[in-house]
Design a protein around this motif. Structure first.
Motif, PDB file in Angstrom:
ATOM      1  N   UNK A  66       0.852  -1.204   0.000  1.00 53.49           N
ATOM      2  CA  UNK A  66       0.000   0.000   0.000  1.00 53.49           C
ATOM      3  C   UNK A  66       0.881   1.244   0.000  1.00 53.49           C
ATOM      4  N   UNK A  67       1.894   1.243   0.839  1.00 51.81           N
ATOM      5  CA  UNK A  67       2.822   2.374   0.908  1.00 51.81           C
ATOM      6  C   UNK A  67       3.561   2.518  -0.419  1.00 51.81           C
ATOM      7  N   UNK A  68       3.993   1.393  -1.004  1.00 48.23           N
ATOM      8  CA  UNK A  68       4.708   1.439  -2.276  1.00 48.23           C
ATOM      9  C   UNK A  68       3.817   1.992  -3.388  1.00 48.23           C
ATOM     10  N   UNK A  69       2.546   1.583  -3.407  1.00 49.92           N
ATOM     11  CA  UNK A  69       1.614   2.094  -4.418  1.00 49.92           C
ATOM     12  C   UNK A  69       1.396   3.597  -4.264  1.00 49.92           C
ATOM     13  N   UNK A  70       1.282   4.061  -3.036  1.00 50.06           N
ATOM     14  CA  UNK A  70       1.099   5.500  -2.807  1.00 50.06           C
ATOM     15  C   UNK A  70       2.347   6.263  -3.236  1.00 50.06           C
ATOM     16  N   UNK A  71       3.526   5.746  -2.885  1.00 58.61           N
ATOM     17  CA  UNK A  71       4.779   6.393  -3.299  1.00 58.61           C
ATOM     18  C   UNK A  71       4.908   6.435  -4.818  1.00 58.61           C
ATOM     19  N   UNK A  72       4.567   5.321  -5.496  1.00 58.70           N
ATOM     20  CA  UNK A  72       4.626   5.296  -6.957  1.00 58.70           C
ATOM     21  C   UNK A  72       3.640   6.282  -7.567  1.00 58.70           C
ATOM     22  N   UNK A  73       2.464   6.391  -6.984  1.00 58.02           N
ATOM     23  CA  UNK A  73       1.463   7.337  -7.481  1.00 58.02           C
ATOM     24  C   UNK A  73       1.993   8.762  -7.421  1.00 58.02           C
ATOM     25  N   UNK A  74       2.579   9.143  -6.280  1.00 58.11           N
ATOM     26  CA  UNK A  74       3.116  10.492  -6.154  1.00 58.11           C
ATOM     27  C   UNK A  74       4.335  10.721  -7.049  1.00 58.11           C
ATOM     28  N   UNK A  84       3.020  11.216 -10.488  1.00 53.41           N
ATOM     29  CA  UNK A  84       2.347  12.517 -10.571  1.00 53.41           C
ATOM     30  C   UNK A  84       3.340  13.653 -10.685  1.00 53.41           C
ATOM     31  N   UNK A  85       4.492  13.548  -9.998  1.00 56.05           N
ATOM     32  CA  UNK A  85       5.530  14.575 -10.092  1.00 56.05           C
ATOM     33  C   UNK A  85       6.138  14.616 -11.486  1.00 56.05           C
ATOM     34  N   UNK A  86       6.311  13.421 -12.080  1.00 59.36           N
ATOM     35  CA  UNK A  86       6.915  13.354 -13.420  1.00 59.36           C
ATOM     36  C   UNK A  86       5.937  13.893 -14.436  1.00 59.36           C
TER      37      UNK A  86
END
Length: 175
Positions: free
Chosen positions: A162-170, A173-175
């Protein structure tokens, strides 16, 4: 007792033992906390220019933002907790009724009775303590240390994805 708008509440008699055994302790702890809060604020005010160096040299692990959270808690104690506890003590002192009867208060006829009360309006003192709890959580529970502790807990119980998915999402989004 069960109060409309507030749910299950402790039922106390309006007598002097309730004031001494229940309400007075809230005020005493609020005064104790307010005294220490005043001391912290006083020392901070006296050494405000050197706080950053003091925090660094003492190896306390505190930085300015962590110390600011403690200062916010001091203000909450002084400006909210102490006045509300004093107000509650004064209100309960004004509502004292007659003499205390242990036999009447703890009678076997009333022991298993659930009293239903409709005051017609919410009992706001209960909600103030709940709001204060949320405020303390916002100040301390959303700091970087607490968030990293939550992440470690999620990884420990196998929910690190869950944490990894949230980190990947952000990151995406930054890119």
């Amino acid at each position: 007792s069960i109060l409309r708008y507030n749910g299950c509440q402790n039922a106390f008699s309006n007598t002097w033992p309730t004031l001494l055994l229940y309400q007075l302790w809230i005020v005493l702890w609020a005064i104790f906390a307010a005294v220490y809060s005043f001391l912290v604020l006083f020392v901070f005010y006296k050494k405000r220019k050197d706080v950053k160096d003091i925090l660094y040299c003492t190896n306390s692990g505190l930085n300015i933002t962590r110390f600011a959270r403690l200062l916010i808690l001091c203000f909450v104690i002084i400006l909210i907790m102490l006045p509300l506890s004093l107000y509650g003590l004064v209100q309960n002192a004004h509502n004292l009724e007659g003499h205390y009867s242990f036999k009447g208060t703890h009678s076997s006829e009333l022991w298993n009775v659930i009293i239903k009360i409709d005051l017609g309006k919410p009992l706001y003192t209960v909600w103030i303590y709940i709001l204060a709890s949320y405020l303390v959580f916002l100040v301390f529970g959303l700091g970087s240390d607490a968030l990293s502790m939550y992440v470690n807990f999620l990884r420990t119980i196998g929910l690190g994805f869950i944490v990894d998915n949230i980190n990947n999402f952000y990151k995406n989004k930054k890119e």
